[in-house]
Design a protein around this motif. Structure first.
Motif, PDB file in Angstrom:
ATOM      1  N   SER A  80      54.814  76.607  18.375  1.00  0.00           N
ATOM      2  CA  SER A  80      56.001  77.151  17.709  1.00  0.00           C
ATOM      3  C   SER A  80      57.233  76.435  18.246  1.00  0.00           C
ATOM      4  O   SER A  80      57.149  75.721  19.266  1.00  0.00           O
ATOM      5  CB  SER A  80      56.138  78.654  17.985  1.00  0.00           C
ATOM      6  N   GLY A  81      58.354  76.670  17.614  1.00  0.00           N
ATOM      7  CA  GLY A  81      59.611  76.115  18.110  1.00  0.00           C
ATOM      8  C   GLY A  81      59.961  76.721  19.464  1.00  0.00           C
ATOM      9  O   GLY A  81      60.487  76.039  20.349  1.00  0.00           O
ATOM     10  N   GLN A  82      59.663  78.010  19.626  1.00  0.00           N
ATOM     11  CA  GLN A  82      59.927  78.675  20.901  1.00  0.00           C
ATOM     12  C   GLN A  82      59.172  77.975  22.033  1.00  0.00           C
ATOM     13  O   GLN A  82      59.713  77.769  23.119  1.00  0.00           O
ATOM     14  CB  GLN A  82      59.499  80.151  20.838  1.00  0.00           C
ATOM     15  N   TYR A 106      70.200  79.508  18.444  1.00  0.00           N
ATOM     16  CA  TYR A 106      69.274  80.432  17.769  1.00  0.00           C
ATOM     17  C   TYR A 106      68.989  81.656  18.660  1.00  0.00           C
ATOM     18  O   TYR A 106      68.804  81.508  19.875  1.00  0.00           O
ATOM     19  CB  TYR A 106      67.983  79.653  17.477  1.00  0.00           C
ATOM     20  N   THR A 109      66.049  81.553  21.094  1.00  0.00           N
ATOM     21  CA  THR A 109      66.276  80.669  22.249  1.00  0.00           C
ATOM     22  C   THR A 109      67.236  81.329  23.228  1.00  0.00           C
ATOM     23  O   THR A 109      67.059  81.247  24.448  1.00  0.00           O
ATOM     24  CB  THR A 109      66.861  79.316  21.780  1.00  0.00           C
ATOM     25  N   GLU A 150      72.345  72.832  19.967  1.00  0.00           N
ATOM     26  CA  GLU A 150      71.716  72.648  18.645  1.00  0.00           C
ATOM     27  C   GLU A 150      72.593  71.770  17.756  1.00  0.00           C
ATOM     28  O   GLU A 150      73.788  72.046  17.611  1.00  0.00           O
ATOM     29  CB  GLU A 150      71.526  74.003  17.941  1.00  0.00           C
ATOM     30  N   ASN A 154      72.197  77.642  14.560  1.00  0.00           N
ATOM     31  CA  ASN A 154      71.626  78.676  13.703  1.00  0.00           C
ATOM     32  C   ASN A 154      72.056  80.037  14.229  1.00  0.00           C
ATOM     33  O   ASN A 154      71.672  80.385  15.338  1.00  0.00           O
ATOM     34  CB  ASN A 154      70.093  78.546  13.729  1.00  0.00           C
ATOM     35  N   ASP A 179      68.287  70.660  20.136  1.00  0.00           N
ATOM     36  CA  ASP A 179      67.443  71.287  19.117  1.00  0.00           C
ATOM     37  C   ASP A 179      67.938  70.775  17.761  1.00  0.00           C
ATOM     38  O   ASP A 179      69.022  71.133  17.304  1.00  0.00           O
ATOM     39  CB  ASP A 179      67.564  72.817  19.226  1.00  0.00           C
ATOM     40  N   THR A 181      66.525  71.166  14.768  1.00  0.00           N
ATOM     41  CA  THR A 181      65.783  71.849  13.699  1.00  0.00           C
ATOM     42  C   THR A 181      66.493  71.811  12.347  1.00  0.00           C
ATOM     43  O   THR A 181      65.890  71.455  11.338  1.00  0.00           O
ATOM     44  CB  THR A 181      65.536  73.316  14.102  1.00  0.00           C
ATOM     45  N   PHE A 182      67.754  72.223  12.305  1.00  0.00           N
ATOM     46  CA  PHE A 182      68.438  72.335  11.009  1.00  0.00           C
ATOM     47  C   PHE A 182      68.789  70.974  10.413  1.00  0.00           C
ATOM     48  O   PHE A 182      68.825  70.818   9.202  1.00  0.00           O
ATOM     49  CB  PHE A 182      69.718  73.182  11.149  1.00  0.00           C
ATOM     50  N   SER A 201      61.904  73.305  15.760  1.00  0.00           N
ATOM     51  CA  SER A 201      60.970  74.248  15.183  1.00  0.00           C
ATOM     52  C   SER A 201      60.496  73.562  13.909  1.00  0.00           C
ATOM     53  O   SER A 201      61.257  73.452  12.940  1.00  0.00           O
ATOM     54  CB  SER A 201      61.684  75.564  14.859  1.00  0.00           C
ATOM     55  N   THR A 203      58.531  74.688  11.963  1.00  0.00           N
ATOM     56  CA  THR A 203      58.403  75.789  11.004  1.00  0.00           C
ATOM     57  C   THR A 203      59.433  75.684   9.882  1.00  0.00           C
ATOM     58  O   THR A 203      59.216  76.189   8.788  1.00  0.00           O
ATOM     59  CB  THR A 203      58.652  77.125  11.755  1.00  0.00           C
ATOM     60  N   LYS A 204      60.559  75.067  10.182  1.00  0.00           N
ATOM     61  CA  LYS A 204      61.665  75.022   9.229  1.00  0.00           C
ATOM     62  C   LYS A 204      61.514  73.793   8.317  1.00  0.00           C
ATOM     63  O   LYS A 204      60.496  73.652   7.707  1.00  0.00           O
ATOM     64  CB  LYS A 204      62.991  75.048   9.988  1.00  0.00           C
ATOM     65  N   VAL A 213      53.755  77.848  11.323  1.00  0.00           N
ATOM     66  CA  VAL A 213      54.640  77.941  12.479  1.00  0.00           C
ATOM     67  C   VAL A 213      54.300  76.796  13.440  1.00  0.00           C
ATOM     68  O   VAL A 213      53.122  76.519  13.685  1.00  0.00           O
ATOM     69  CB  VAL A 213      54.477  79.312  13.191  1.00  0.00           C
ATOM     70  N   GLY A 214      55.319  76.139  13.960  1.00  0.00           N
ATOM     71  CA  GLY A 214      55.060  75.039  14.893  1.00  0.00           C
ATOM     72  C   GLY A 214      56.336  74.518  15.514  1.00  0.00           C
ATOM     73  O   GLY A 214      57.445  74.851  15.085  1.00  0.00           O
TER      74      GLY A 214
HETATM   75  C1  LIG Z   1      63.420  79.060  14.173  1.00  0.00           C
HETATM   76  C2  LIG Z   1      64.111  78.309  15.210  1.00  0.00           C
HETATM   77  C3  LIG Z   1      63.556  78.175  16.493  1.00  0.00           C
HETATM   78  C4  LIG Z   1      62.278  78.858  16.896  1.00  0.00           C
HETATM   79  O1  LIG Z   1      61.203  78.317  16.201  1.00  0.00           O
HETATM   80  P1  LIG Z   1      59.842  79.122  15.889  1.00  0.00           P
HETATM   81  O2  LIG Z   1      59.034  78.072  15.213  1.00  0.00           O
HETATM   82  O3  LIG Z   1      60.199  80.266  15.024  1.00  0.00           O
HETATM   83  O4  LIG Z   1      59.281  79.545  17.195  1.00  0.00           O
HETATM   84  C5  LIG Z   1      64.237  77.415  17.423  1.00  0.00           C
HETATM   85  N1  LIG Z   1      65.394  76.815  17.104  1.00  0.00           N
HETATM   86  C6  LIG Z   1      65.961  76.929  15.884  1.00  0.00           C
HETATM   87  C7  LIG Z   1      67.258  76.252  15.611  1.00  0.00           C
HETATM   88  C8  LIG Z   1      65.344  77.691  14.902  1.00  0.00           C
HETATM   89  O5  LIG Z   1      65.915  77.810  13.694  1.00  0.00           O
END
Ligand SMILES: *Cc1c(COP(=O)(O)O)cnc(C)c1O
Length: 422
Positions: A80-82, A106, A109, A150, A154, A179, A181-182, A201, A203-204, A213-214
């Motif tokens: 997961s991202g976590q 987030y 986090t 980040e 988020n 991070d 992710t976005f 993450s 997952t996004k 999820v990853g």
């Molecule tokens: C969702 C998210 C995470 C956590 O990721 P998971 O895959 O839900 O564990 C971490 N950082 C950001 C910016 C996120 O949007």
């Protein structure tokens, strides 16, 4: 090669007669002819697969692809991202150490850093992104091991001044972890601005279809762990691998090998072959999806910005946004599909608005191909106090809208009808 090409071809190159599509290697284990060879694998003298917690061919292809997309020397997928954020820190910090993080990260986090790390004995100081260089430098202690932020926060949608924070971190001989992710590597590649480690993450947007999820950690290979003098675990013998020294044995890839060899081995939060296959499917269309997410979101942000019932629209791509200048620098191709906005009337009006939507669905997710909405104060950030909410840049009436790939006129019509109902 350019990103569009890497998304399709990096990480897996089939040889003569092999499957065109990356195969799913659904096996926990791998067999060998001799104990001598297994010994080499266990001593990290040779690379190869022996147990899917530590490495799997399908997961490996995806790791190589993501490393190529970010421009790093290596990557490691996590469950997961976590888990990615957790391991990114535990690879360089232990009880008694200290981390600095921006406060608008987030919620998950924020909780990991502020609550669980505290129990681990790792102290995290949160700092506002707008703090001056001097204010941030004053927080750095002899035991500070990293700065974390980040790219696009988020859900406050603040844009991180990566170059500025990288400079401050490097002056103190510590790495900057971002991070991403976005933004995804399509919109921003933090290594080009001095970041040392990137986490996602997956997952996004990287998956993008709300399937799996990853997470992933990517190593730029640029941070000099030996020269820094602050990371003895990188330059002293690791007894659990017969005295191996990471910087000597793995050079530029020391960090990502250590993350896998120590932390993935011991914590076990690995991605599966099936999961990696889904992530790869998403990665193949990442550039096309991100383009459309950005286009649609900018149109929606402009629509929301001229609605009487909307107080504030936070979208860094919107001219007049306090983040516009930073977005021009770090996100020239677009500012992602996520918009945060505040409806007049606070909590109650926000709930009425969400309940009135028909196309956009209420879900604890973001960065999906389908438009979705969320009310952070009653969901993802529910465990935070009002003061902590404010520190994360969230007001009680804030709505996070993740603009999908539907026709933008349909998305706007849905928002318009729901605003009328408020
Ligand atoms: C969702 C998210 C995470 C956590 O990721 P998971 O895959 O839900 O564990 C971490 N950082 C950001 C910016 C996120 O949007």
């Amino acid at each position: 090669m350019e990103l569009e090409t890497l998304c399709l071809h990096a990480g897996y190159t089939p040889k003569n007669g092999e499957p065109r599509v990356m195969p799913i290697v659904q096996s926990t284990t791998f067999t060998y002819d001799s104990t001598a060879q297994v010994v080499k694998l266990f001593d990290l003298e040779e690379s190869g697969f022996f147990y899917s917690r530590l490495g799997n061919p399908t997961v490996d292809h995806v790791e190589q692809k993501i490393a190529a997309l970010e421009g790093g020397v290596g990557a490691m997928c996590t469950s997961s991202g976590q888990a990615a954020s957790l391991i990114s820190i535990l690879t360089i910090a232990k009880a008694g150490d200290h981390i600095i993080s921006t406060s608008n990260i987030y919620g998950g986090t924020f909780n990991l850093f502020g609550v669980t790390f505290k129990r681990f004995g790792i102290e995290v100081t949160f700092v506002e992104e707008s703090a001056s260089d001097e204010e941030i430098k004053a927080l750095i202690r002899p035991n500070t091991k990293a700065i974390f932020g980040e790219t696009i926060a988020n859900p406050s949608m603040d844009v991180f001044d990566i170059e500025r924070f990288a400079r401050i971190a490097h002056e103190a001989s510590i790495p900057l972890i971002v991070d991403n992710t976005f933004a995804t590597p399509y919109l921003c590649r933090p290594f080009e601005f001095g970041a040392d480690i990137v986490v996602h993450s997956t997952t996004k947007y990287l998956d993008g279809h709300a399937l799996q999820v990853g997470g992933v950690i990517v190593d730029s290979g640029k941070f000099d762990w030996a020269e820094s003098g602050k990371f003895p675990e990188f330059v002293e013998p690791d007894d659990s691998y017969h005295g191996l020294i990471y910087t000597k044995a793995f050079g530029k890839a020391a960090y990502i090998v250590k993350a896998r060899a120590q932390l993935m081995r011991d914590l076990g939060c690995c991605q599966t072959a099936q999961g990696a296959f889904y992530i790869n499917l998403g990665l193949e269309t990442l550039p096309l999806r991100m383009q459309r997410h950005c286009e649609n979101a900018l149109k929606v942000a402009k629509f929301l910005a001229c609605q009487d019932k909307v107080n504030e629209v936070r979208y860094p791509g919107l001219e007049g946004s306090p983040n516009f200048a930073l977005a021009q620098k770090y996100l020239p191709k677009g500012a992602s599909g996520v918009i945060s906005f505040e409806i007049k009337g606070g909590r109650e009006a926000g709930a009425k608005f969400i309940d009135s939507l028909k196309l956009s669905s209420l879900q604890v997710h973001v960065a999906d191909i389908r438009t979705c909405v969320l009310h952070p104060a009653t969901s993802t950030h529910r465990q935070l106090t009002d003061e902590q909410l404010a520190a994360c840049g969230i007001t009680p009436g804030l709505i996070r809208l993740s603009v999908g790939l539907e026709n933008v006129e349909d998305i706007i019509a849905d928002l318009k009808a729901a605003l009328e109902a408020v």
